[in-house]
Design a protein around this motif. Structure first.
Motif, PDB file in Angstrom:
ATOM      1  N   THR A   1       1.233  21.655  -4.913  1.00 31.99           N
ATOM      2  CA  THR A   1       1.611  20.458  -4.151  1.00 31.99           C
ATOM      3  C   THR A   1       0.724  19.281  -4.556  1.00 31.99           C
ATOM      4  O   THR A   1      -0.351  19.464  -5.122  1.00 31.99           O
ATOM      5  CB  THR A   1       1.463  20.678  -2.626  1.00 31.99           C
ATOM      6  N   VAL A   2       1.193  18.087  -4.250  1.00 32.34           N
ATOM      7  CA  VAL A   2       0.418  16.882  -4.553  1.00 32.34           C
ATOM      8  C   VAL A   2      -0.916  16.930  -3.813  1.00 32.34           C
ATOM      9  O   VAL A   2      -1.967  16.599  -4.387  1.00 32.34           O
ATOM     10  CB  VAL A   2       1.220  15.608  -4.185  1.00 32.34           C
ATOM     11  N   GLU A   3      -0.895  17.343  -2.563  1.00 36.44           N
ATOM     12  CA  GLU A   3      -2.144  17.418  -1.789  1.00 36.44           C
ATOM     13  C   GLU A   3      -3.115  18.417  -2.402  1.00 36.44           C
ATOM     14  O   GLU A   3      -4.317  18.149  -2.480  1.00 36.44           O
ATOM     15  CB  GLU A   3      -1.848  17.777  -0.324  1.00 36.44           C
ATOM     16  N   ASP A   4      -2.599  19.581  -2.836  1.00 35.21           N
ATOM     17  CA  ASP A   4      -3.470  20.573  -3.478  1.00 35.21           C
ATOM     18  C   ASP A   4      -4.033  20.031  -4.787  1.00 35.21           C
ATOM     19  O   ASP A   4      -5.200  20.262  -5.115  1.00 35.21           O
ATOM     20  CB  ASP A   4      -2.707  21.878  -3.730  1.00 35.21           C
ATOM     21  N   THR A   5      -3.208  19.313  -5.530  1.00 31.52           N
ATOM     22  CA  THR A   5      -3.669  18.715  -6.788  1.00 31.52           C
ATOM     23  C   THR A   5      -4.766  17.694  -6.518  1.00 31.52           C
ATOM     24  O   THR A   5      -5.782  17.660  -7.230  1.00 31.52           O
ATOM     25  CB  THR A   5      -2.497  18.045  -7.533  1.00 31.52           C
TER      26      THR A   5
ATOM     27  N   ASN B   1       1.472   6.530  -6.948  1.00 33.50           N
ATOM     28  CA  ASN B   1       0.301   7.343  -7.240  1.00 33.50           C
ATOM     29  C   ASN B   1       0.606   8.832  -7.072  1.00 33.50           C
ATOM     30  O   ASN B   1       0.240   9.649  -7.926  1.00 33.50           O
ATOM     31  CB  ASN B   1      -0.851   6.917  -6.323  1.00 33.50           C
ATOM     32  N   ASP B   2       1.294   9.179  -5.991  1.00 31.46           N
ATOM     33  CA  ASP B   2       1.648  10.586  -5.757  1.00 31.46           C
ATOM     34  C   ASP B   2       2.576  11.112  -6.844  1.00 31.46           C
ATOM     35  O   ASP B   2       2.453  12.258  -7.284  1.00 31.46           O
ATOM     36  CB  ASP B   2       2.289  10.758  -4.381  1.00 31.46           C
ATOM     37  N   LYS B   3       3.521  10.298  -7.297  1.00 26.34           N
ATOM     38  CA  LYS B   3       4.446  10.729  -8.364  1.00 26.34           C
ATOM     39  C   LYS B   3       3.687  10.955  -9.664  1.00 26.34           C
ATOM     40  O   LYS B   3       3.960  11.913 -10.385  1.00 26.34           O
ATOM     41  CB  LYS B   3       5.558   9.692  -8.576  1.00 26.34           C
ATOM     42  N   ILE B   4       2.748  10.086  -9.975  1.00 27.50           N
ATOM     43  CA  ILE B   4       1.950  10.268 -11.189  1.00 27.50           C
ATOM     44  C   ILE B   4       1.139  11.553 -11.100  1.00 27.50           C
ATOM     45  O   ILE B   4       1.105  12.345 -12.051  1.00 27.50           O
ATOM     46  CB  ILE B   4       1.030   9.048 -11.424  1.00 27.50           C
TER      47      ILE B   4
ATOM     48  N   PHE C   1      -0.631  15.736 -13.350  1.00 25.17           N
ATOM     49  CA  PHE C   1      -1.791  16.588 -13.070  1.00 25.17           C
ATOM     50  C   PHE C   1      -1.483  17.898 -12.341  1.00 25.17           C
ATOM     51  O   PHE C   1      -2.334  18.783 -12.314  1.00 25.17           O
ATOM     52  CB  PHE C   1      -2.827  15.799 -12.254  1.00 25.17           C
ATOM     53  N   SER C   2      -0.315  18.040 -11.711  1.00 26.95           N
ATOM     54  CA  SER C   2      -0.012  19.260 -10.956  1.00 26.95           C
ATOM     55  C   SER C   2       0.207  20.442 -11.895  1.00 26.95           C
ATOM     56  O   SER C   2       0.721  20.296 -13.001  1.00 26.95           O
ATOM     57  CB  SER C   2       1.238  19.062 -10.090  1.00 26.95           C
ATOM     58  N   LYS C   3      -0.176  21.613 -11.411  1.00 27.24           N
ATOM     59  CA  LYS C   3      -0.024  22.846 -12.185  1.00 27.24           C
ATOM     60  C   LYS C   3       0.898  23.804 -11.447  1.00 27.24           C
ATOM     61  O   LYS C   3       0.736  24.037 -10.252  1.00 27.24           O
ATOM     62  CB  LYS C   3      -1.383  23.532 -12.358  1.00 27.24           C
ATOM     63  N   ASP C   4       1.862  24.369 -12.132  1.00 25.57           N
ATOM     64  CA  ASP C   4       2.694  25.477 -11.651  1.00 25.57           C
ATOM     65  C   ASP C   4       3.077  25.408 -10.176  1.00 25.57           C
ATOM     66  O   ASP C   4       2.680  26.255  -9.370  1.00 25.57           O
ATOM     67  CB  ASP C   4       1.995  26.820 -11.921  1.00 25.57           C
ATOM     68  N   GLY C   5       3.811  24.402  -9.778  1.00 19.47           N
ATOM     69  CA  GLY C   5       4.311  24.299  -8.410  1.00 19.47           C
ATOM     70  C   GLY C   5       3.281  23.889  -7.381  1.00 19.47           C
ATOM     71  O   GLY C   5       3.526  23.978  -6.179  1.00 19.47           O
TER      72      GLY C   5
ATOM     73  N   VAL D   1       0.844  -1.207   0.000  1.00 22.31           N
ATOM     74  CA  VAL D   1       0.000   0.000   0.000  1.00 22.31           C
ATOM     75  C   VAL D   1       0.876   1.253   0.000  1.00 22.31           C
ATOM     76  O   VAL D   1       0.606   2.200  -0.757  1.00 22.31           O
ATOM     77  CB  VAL D   1      -0.975  -0.009   1.202  1.00 22.31           C
ATOM     78  N   ASP D   2       1.918   1.269   0.808  1.00 21.84           N
ATOM     79  CA  ASP D   2       2.820   2.430   0.827  1.00 21.84           C
ATOM     80  C   ASP D   2       3.474   2.641  -0.539  1.00 21.84           C
ATOM     81  O   ASP D   2       3.586   3.766  -1.020  1.00 21.84           O
ATOM     82  CB  ASP D   2       3.894   2.267   1.906  1.00 21.84           C
ATOM     83  N   GLY D   3       3.914   1.552  -1.153  1.00 24.79           N
ATOM     84  CA  GLY D   3       4.526   1.646  -2.481  1.00 24.79           C
ATOM     85  C   GLY D   3       3.543   2.173  -3.513  1.00 24.79           C
ATOM     86  O   GLY D   3       3.885   3.029  -4.336  1.00 24.79           O
ATOM     87  N   PHE D   4       2.321   1.668  -3.483  1.00 23.00           N
ATOM     88  CA  PHE D   4       1.295   2.148  -4.409  1.00 23.00           C
ATOM     89  C   PHE D   4       1.052   3.637  -4.213  1.00 23.00           C
ATOM     90  O   PHE D   4       0.949   4.392  -5.193  1.00 23.00           O
ATOM     91  CB  PHE D   4      -0.015   1.383  -4.214  1.00 23.00           C
TER      92      PHE D   4
END
Length: 71
Positions: A59-63, A45-48, A53-57, A38-41
């Protein structure tokens, strides 16, 4: 109680103790494996999300919030 019955009960207790130790080891091993998978997934997932999907800096959480509509 006969001697034979006492011996059989002691054997049964030791067998049950042995099986319990095996069960505990298997369950513990499974939980560690499950946590690792689960941690690896989640890392992948966060890297993808970060790369695709992230825009202009952002964060992953904001995305994640933006994509889920929870903004």
């Amino acid at each position: 109680m006969s001697k034979f019955t006492e011996v059989n009960e002691k054997i049964a207790e030791k067998v049950v103790e042995g099986y319990k130790k095996i069960e505990d080891g298997v369950v513990d091993g499974y939980k560690k494996l499950e946590t690792g998978v689960v941690d690896g997934f989640n890392k992948v997932n966060d890297k993808i999300i970060e790369k695709v999907f992230s825009k202009d800096g952002e964060t992953v959480e904001d995305t994640k919030k933006r994509l889920s509509g929870d903004e």
